[in-house]
Structures are given as structure tokens and as C-alpha cells.
Design a protein around this motif. Structure first.
Motif, PDB file in Angstrom:
ATOM      1  N   ASP A  72      47.564  48.750  38.497  1.00 40.59           N
ATOM      2  CA  ASP A  72      48.696  48.286  39.293  1.00 40.59           C
ATOM      3  C   ASP A  72      48.628  46.768  39.444  1.00 40.59           C
ATOM      4  OD1 ASP A  72      50.898  48.251  40.883  1.00 40.59           O
ATOM      5  OD2 ASP A  72      49.896  48.991  42.670  1.00 40.59           O
ATOM      6  N   GLY A  73      49.697  46.087  39.080  1.00 44.00           N
ATOM      7  CA  GLY A  73      49.743  44.639  39.238  1.00 44.00           C
ATOM      8  C   GLY A  73      49.787  43.913  37.911  1.00 44.00           C
ATOM      9  N   ARG A  74      50.057  42.614  37.973  1.00 41.41           N
ATOM     10  CA  ARG A  74      50.145  41.779  36.779  1.00 41.41           C
ATOM     11  C   ARG A  74      49.459  40.441  37.011  1.00 41.41           C
ATOM     12  NH1 ARG A  74      55.892  43.271  36.629  1.00 41.41           N
ATOM     13  NH2 ARG A  74      56.276  44.745  34.960  1.00 41.41           N
ATOM     14  N   LEU A  75      48.952  39.885  35.928  1.00 41.83           N
ATOM     15  CA  LEU A  75      48.466  38.509  35.907  1.00 41.83           C
ATOM     16  C   LEU A  75      49.461  37.720  35.081  1.00 41.83           C
ATOM     17  CD1 LEU A  75      44.697  39.242  35.232  1.00 41.83           C
ATOM     18  CD2 LEU A  75      45.669  38.371  37.372  1.00 41.83           C
ATOM     19  N   GLN A  76      50.014  36.670  35.686  1.00 42.33           N
ATOM     20  CA  GLN A  76      51.072  35.919  35.021  1.00 42.33           C
ATOM     21  C   GLN A  76      50.837  34.419  35.146  1.00 42.33           C
ATOM     22  OE1 GLN A  76      53.865  38.214  37.559  1.00 42.33           O
ATOM     23  NE2 GLN A  76      55.140  38.279  35.735  1.00 42.33           N
ATOM     24  N   ARG A 123      33.154  41.654  40.588  1.00 45.01           N
ATOM     25  CA  ARG A 123      32.844  41.290  39.197  1.00 45.01           C
ATOM     26  C   ARG A 123      33.918  41.815  38.241  1.00 45.01           C
ATOM     27  NH1 ARG A 123      27.275  41.889  40.683  1.00 45.01           N
ATOM     28  NH2 ARG A 123      27.346  44.137  40.267  1.00 45.01           N
ATOM     29  N   GLN A 124      34.405  43.026  38.483  1.00 47.57           N
ATOM     30  CA  GLN A 124      35.441  43.580  37.617  1.00 47.57           C
ATOM     31  C   GLN A 124      36.722  42.751  37.689  1.00 47.57           C
ATOM     32  OE1 GLN A 124      35.787  47.662  38.894  1.00 47.57           O
ATOM     33  NE2 GLN A 124      33.645  48.096  38.369  1.00 47.57           N
ATOM     34  N   LEU A 125      37.093  42.361  38.888  1.00 47.82           N
ATOM     35  CA  LEU A 125      38.294  41.537  39.042  1.00 47.82           C
ATOM     36  C   LEU A 125      38.101  40.157  38.402  1.00 47.82           C
ATOM     37  CD1 LEU A 125      39.420  42.410  42.675  1.00 47.82           C
ATOM     38  CD2 LEU A 125      40.896  42.423  40.658  1.00 47.82           C
ATOM     39  N   GLN A 126      36.962  39.570  38.618  1.00 50.27           N
ATOM     40  CA  GLN A 126      36.709  38.252  38.030  1.00 50.27           C
ATOM     41  C   GLN A 126      36.724  38.323  36.501  1.00 50.27           C
ATOM     42  OE1 GLN A 126      32.978  37.444  40.012  1.00 50.27           O
ATOM     43  NE2 GLN A 126      33.951  36.130  41.546  1.00 50.27           N
ATOM     44  N   ALA A 127      36.145  39.373  35.944  1.00 50.62           N
ATOM     45  CA  ALA A 127      36.124  39.522  34.487  1.00 50.62           C
ATOM     46  C   ALA A 127      37.529  39.707  33.939  1.00 50.62           C
ATOM     47  CB  ALA A 127      35.243  40.712  34.098  1.00 50.62           C
ATOM     48  N   LEU A 128      38.336  40.498  34.625  1.00 47.58           N
ATOM     49  CA  LEU A 128      39.707  40.731  34.179  1.00 47.58           C
ATOM     50  C   LEU A 128      40.518  39.444  34.219  1.00 47.58           C
ATOM     51  CD1 LEU A 128      41.824  42.802  33.297  1.00 47.58           C
ATOM     52  CD2 LEU A 128      42.338  43.193  35.709  1.00 47.58           C
ATOM     53  N   ILE A 129      40.388  38.682  35.305  1.00 49.16           N
ATOM     54  CA  ILE A 129      41.109  37.413  35.428  1.00 49.16           C
ATOM     55  C   ILE A 129      40.652  36.439  34.352  1.00 49.16           C
ATOM     56  CG2 ILE A 129      41.399  35.380  36.900  1.00 49.16           C
ATOM     57  CD1 ILE A 129      41.239  37.319  39.327  1.00 49.16           C
ATOM     58  N   SER A 130      39.353  36.307  34.162  1.00 45.14           N
ATOM     59  CA  SER A 130      38.821  35.346  33.194  1.00 45.14           C
ATOM     60  C   SER A 130      39.247  35.668  31.774  1.00 45.14           C
ATOM     61  CB  SER A 130      37.292  35.310  33.287  1.00 45.14           C
ATOM     62  OG  SER A 130      36.873  34.855  34.561  1.00 45.14           O
ATOM     63  N   ALA A 139      43.647  31.682  39.992  1.00 48.81           N
ATOM     64  CA  ALA A 139      43.577  33.105  40.341  1.00 48.81           C
ATOM     65  C   ALA A 139      42.225  33.455  40.931  1.00 48.81           C
ATOM     66  CB  ALA A 139      43.862  33.963  39.115  1.00 48.81           C
ATOM     67  N   LEU A 140      41.154  32.897  40.370  1.00 45.49           N
ATOM     68  CA  LEU A 140      39.821  33.162  40.907  1.00 45.49           C
ATOM     69  C   LEU A 140      39.685  32.612  42.328  1.00 45.49           C
ATOM     70  CD1 LEU A 140      37.663  32.408  37.730  1.00 45.49           C
ATOM     71  CD2 LEU A 140      38.066  34.664  38.784  1.00 45.49           C
ATOM     72  N   ASP A 141      40.259  31.437  42.561  1.00 48.71           N
ATOM     73  CA  ASP A 141      40.231  30.860  43.906  1.00 48.71           C
ATOM     74  C   ASP A 141      41.028  31.719  44.883  1.00 48.71           C
ATOM     75  OD1 ASP A 141      39.935  28.594  45.923  1.00 48.71           O
ATOM     76  OD2 ASP A 141      42.124  28.686  45.703  1.00 48.71           O
ATOM     77  N   LEU A 142      42.195  32.190  44.454  1.00 50.12           N
ATOM     78  CA  LEU A 142      43.027  33.027  45.309  1.00 50.12           C
ATOM     79  C   LEU A 142      42.314  34.351  45.620  1.00 50.12           C
ATOM     80  CD1 LEU A 142      45.627  33.564  46.817  1.00 50.12           C
ATOM     81  CD2 LEU A 142      46.710  34.211  44.650  1.00 50.12           C
ATOM     82  N   LEU A 143      41.621  34.889  44.641  1.00 48.56           N
ATOM     83  CA  LEU A 143      40.857  36.108  44.867  1.00 48.56           C
ATOM     84  C   LEU A 143      39.808  35.891  45.956  1.00 48.56           C
ATOM     85  CD1 LEU A 143      39.842  38.969  44.267  1.00 48.56           C
ATOM     86  CD2 LEU A 143      38.495  38.002  42.371  1.00 48.56           C
ATOM     87  N   GLN A 144      39.082  34.791  45.902  1.00 52.42           N
ATOM     88  CA  GLN A 144      38.052  34.524  46.908  1.00 52.42           C
ATOM     89  C   GLN A 144      38.658  34.398  48.303  1.00 52.42           C
ATOM     90  OE1 GLN A 144      34.747  34.705  46.504  1.00 52.42           O
ATOM     91  NE2 GLN A 144      35.270  35.351  44.417  1.00 52.42           N
ATOM     92  N   ARG A 145      39.819  33.765  48.391  1.00 51.19           N
ATOM     93  CA  ARG A 145      40.464  33.632  49.703  1.00 51.19           C
ATOM     94  C   ARG A 145      40.995  34.980  50.192  1.00 51.19           C
ATOM     95  NH1 ARG A 145      44.882  30.474  49.137  1.00 51.19           N
ATOM     96  NH2 ARG A 145      44.602  30.037  46.919  1.00 51.19           N
ATOM     97  N   TYR A 146      41.434  35.813  49.268  1.00 45.74           N
ATOM     98  CA  TYR A 146      41.911  37.140  49.668  1.00 45.74           C
ATOM     99  C   TYR A 146      40.754  37.999  50.168  1.00 45.74           C
ATOM    100  CZ  TYR A 146      44.659  41.444  49.596  1.00 45.74           C
ATOM    101  OH  TYR A 146      45.313  42.605  49.951  1.00 45.74           O
ATOM    102  N   LEU A 147      39.595  37.877  49.511  1.00 49.44           N
ATOM    103  CA  LEU A 147      38.408  38.595  49.976  1.00 49.44           C
ATOM    104  C   LEU A 147      37.968  38.098  51.357  1.00 49.44           C
ATOM    105  CD1 LEU A 147      36.377  38.661  46.637  1.00 49.44           C
ATOM    106  CD2 LEU A 147      37.593  40.577  47.681  1.00 49.44           C
ATOM    107  N   ALA A 148      38.045  36.779  51.562  1.00 50.33           N
ATOM    108  CA  ALA A 148      37.714  36.225  52.873  1.00 50.33           C
ATOM    109  C   ALA A 148      38.690  36.729  53.933  1.00 50.33           C
ATOM    110  CB  ALA A 148      37.739  34.695  52.817  1.00 50.33           C
ATOM    111  N   SER A 192      40.990  43.880  28.348  1.00 53.43           N
ATOM    112  CA  SER A 192      40.505  45.247  28.536  1.00 53.43           C
ATOM    113  C   SER A 192      39.718  45.300  29.831  1.00 53.43           C
ATOM    114  CB  SER A 192      39.605  45.662  27.372  1.00 53.43           C
ATOM    115  OG  SER A 192      40.328  45.654  26.172  1.00 53.43           O
ATOM    116  N   PRO A 193      40.124  46.135  30.791  1.00 50.77           N
ATOM    117  CA  PRO A 193      39.424  46.165  32.076  1.00 50.77           C
ATOM    118  C   PRO A 193      38.014  46.703  31.931  1.00 50.77           C
ATOM    119  CG  PRO A 193      41.000  47.968  31.922  1.00 50.77           C
ATOM    120  CD  PRO A 193      41.210  47.103  30.712  1.00 50.77           C
ATOM    121  N   ALA A 194      37.137  46.214  32.782  1.00 49.56           N
ATOM    122  CA  ALA A 194      35.765  46.723  32.798  1.00 49.56           C
ATOM    123  C   ALA A 194      35.753  48.143  33.331  1.00 49.56           C
ATOM    124  CB  ALA A 194      34.904  45.812  33.680  1.00 49.56           C
TER     125      ALA A 194
END
Length: 335
Positions: A73-77, A111-118, A129-138, A59-61
Motif C-alpha cells: 500500500d502506497g507509492r514512492l514518487q 530496515r525494510q522501509l529504508q531499503a525500499l526507499i533507497s 524520504a529517509l528524513d521524512l521516515l525518521q520524523r514520522y517514526l519520531a 523489490s521489497p525485502a
């Protein structure tokens, strides 16, 4: 909702302003009977959808007001071995949340993205996925710095240099698989746009030669990307044609625009359509003029006027045309 984040590199310089849009999807671990949504970005090789690990949808925050009531929009797989499935759906998900910058703080978005991934992925996919998110933010932050180094310019060489610099930045931050999944479609489109600009600016080519080369260049694109470009091409063509005519441009200038956007065959069809529309407007104008002459004749009874107008209508238009005529103002030609 589709976040308008694609094609950021050349957005201010592109002549057409085409956008890639896809149906929005709920984030999920792919179930056995589900199908991936069509997408122009070449996908990484991976297992069939039926072999992907299933898990409860998180459930998204709470999100920004602009996202409420929209499909995420998008999927976690995850792959069968529990590792993260690398696909363009990850970038869609990141961009869906990042599009709310300005409505909520960057920290809240992360935080919302991290919570959804976790909540949605098992390990090791979760950690990946959390690592990829950090690199995408960078990447997003470094892209801002890079854009300051390469300000928007109309110079084609500068645009190519900018494109190459962005690709090098991506290669530094992402694996080859991630780079392909996240950016292949965008880079293909950008290259097409720059090559198209080079053709249109080539002084050694005639307008007809430019049109044929642009059409050949477009036909070399993947079919799904061509299909996604068509509606925007037509919209751009209508807008630019209208702007040209408002400025009093000649038909030769309109033809040159059409050739550059849709090629010679479509241009010929459009010119035929123009002729048909002009002929129709003239017929309607002639009918209205003769109709008014009948209605203004003195000494005619109303019934005689109505009969004369009906006879004129049946003489000048067949049944289908009469229905078309009834849909417009009877005293003015169709615009």
C-alpha cells in the motif's frame, strides 16, 4: 492490505467507528500512463502524473507473514526535478510496514522501509524520504507519550484538547505540505466527529433538531469522504439497531438512533421499509397457517391438497412474490 492506522486520536471515543479504506497499490515511481488511486485526503499541489519521474520498482525485502501475498500500500514518487513528491501515499507506505509491529522487531521494519526507499528513489528524493521516515517514526513515539497525557475520556472538552495537542505535535515535526498530505483527511474526520458529538449532547436541541444539524454537518464534508463513510454508517446502524431491539428498546428509541446516524429523510425511508417487511411477514405467516390447515384436513387426497395449496399461493401472492416465498422456509415467515 490496508493497515488500520487511521483515526488513532479518537478511536476509543468515537461513537460510529467509521474507517477510511482505499484500494491497495504497489509502491512505484509514477509512470506517464498511471493514475493515482482515489483518496479522501486532500492532496498537495503537484505536477500531473505524466510529468513525474519514472524509475524501476524496488523489490521489497522479506516482510511479516501477515503481509505476504498482499499488494504493498502506497507509492514512492519523485518530481521532475528529482525532489520527493509529498503525498498521502508516503504515509500509506510507512503504515503498511509499521502495521507489522509485534510480528517483527521495530528495527527490522525500519530496515525494510529504508531499503525500499533507497532502492526505489533517486537523490535528492531518496534522502528526503529517509528524513521524512525518521520524523514520522519520531512522531509515532511522541504520540504514545501524548496519549498517556490525554487518556481516553468521554468528556468533549478533553477530546478537543487532545485533538489540538496532536495537531500541535504534527506542526512541530512536519512542514505544512507534509502535514496536509499526511493528516488533513484524518483531522477533517476527527473535527466532524467532535462537532457531531457536541450536537448530540446539546440538551437544548430536540431529537429532530439534532438529526437535521448532524445531517447538515455531514453534507458539508467533501463528497468523496461522505461516500467512504456511507457503508460504515449503514453497518453501524444495523448493529446498533439490532442491539437496541435485543434489549427491548421502543420504536421511538430506534428512531432516535436512526435520526442521529442517517438523518430524517433516510429514517423515514427505513421506517417505511420496516412497515413493508412487517406486512410481508404477516402475509407469509397467514399463508403458512392456512396452508397447514389444508394439509391437516382429513379425507383429502394428496393431489387435492396440492391443488388447494397452489390455489391459495396464487391467490395470496403474485409471480414475483411466489419466487421470493420459495427462497424461504415454506412453513416459517421470513425473518
Amino acid at each position: 492490505m490496508k493497515a488500520l492506522v487511521y483515526l488513532p486520536l479518537l478511536a476509543a471515543a468515537l461513537l460510529l467507528g467509521w474507517q477510511l479504506s482505499e484500494p491497495a497499490q504497489e509502491p512505484e515511481i509514477e509512470a506517464a500512463d498511471s493514475q493515482l488511486a482515489p483518496n479522501p485526503t486532500p492532496r498537495s499541489d503537484g505536477p500531473p502524473a505524466g510529468l513525474l519521474r519514472s524509475a524501476p520498482v524496488a523489490s521489497p525485502a522479506a516482510v511479516a507473514p501477515s503481509l505476504r501475498g498482499t499488494d504493498i500500500d502506497g507509492r514512492l514518487q519523485a518530481n521532475p526535478d528529482g525532489s520527493l513528491l509529498i503525498s498521502d501515499q508516503l504515509r500509506h507506505l510507512f503504515d503498511y510496514y509499521l502495521s507489522t509491529a509485534g510480528e517483527q522487531s521495530h528495527a527490522d521494519i525500519v530496515r525494510q522501509l529504508q531499503a525500499l526507499i533507497s532502492a526505489s528513489l533517486p537523490d535528492p528524493a531518496r534522502a528526503q524520504a529517509l528524513d521524512l521516515l525518521q520524523r514520522y517514526l519520531a512522531y509515532q513515539q511522541q504520540l504514545i507519550t501524548l496519549e498517556q497525557t490525554f487518556p481516553v475520556a468521554a468528556d468533549l472538552d478533553a477530546l478537543w484538547a487532545r485533538q489540538d495537542a496532536v495537531q500541535r505535535l504534527r506542526a512541530e515535526l512536519f512542514s505544512a505540505e507534509e502535514h496536509q498530505a499526511f493528516f488533513a483527511g484524518e483531522e477533517l474526520y476527527n473535527r466532524f466527529t467532535l462537532e457531531r458529538l457536541a450536537i448530540l449532547r446539546n440538551p437544548e436541541l430536540s431529537e429532530a433538531d439534532k438529526a437535521y444539524e448532524v445531517e447538515a454537518l455531514r453534507e458539508r464534508l467533501p463528497e468523496d469522504l461522505q461516500a467512504l463513510l456511507v457503508p460504515q454508517i449503514h453497518q453501524d446502524l444495523r448493529q446498533q439497531t439490532s442491539a437496541l431491539r435485543d434489549k427491548g428498546a421502543s420504536e421511538a428509541e430506534v428512531r432516535a438512533l436512526r435520526l442521529s446516524l442517517v438523518g430524517p429523510e433516510a429514517t423515514d425511508r427505513l421506517e417505511t421499509l420496516d412497515q413493508q417487511r412487517a406486512a410481508w411477514r404477516q402475509r407469509v405467516s397467514d399463508f403458512n397457517r392456512e396452508r397447514e390447515a389444508i394439509l391437516s384436513q382429513p379425507g383429502l387426497a394428496d393431489s387435492d391438497r396440492a391443488s388447494a395449496v397452489q390455489a391459495l399461493l396464487e391467490e395470496r401472492f403474485d409471480h414475483t412474490e411466489q419466487l421470493r416465498l420459495s427462497a424461504i422456509e415454506p412453513t416459517a415467515p421470513e425473518s
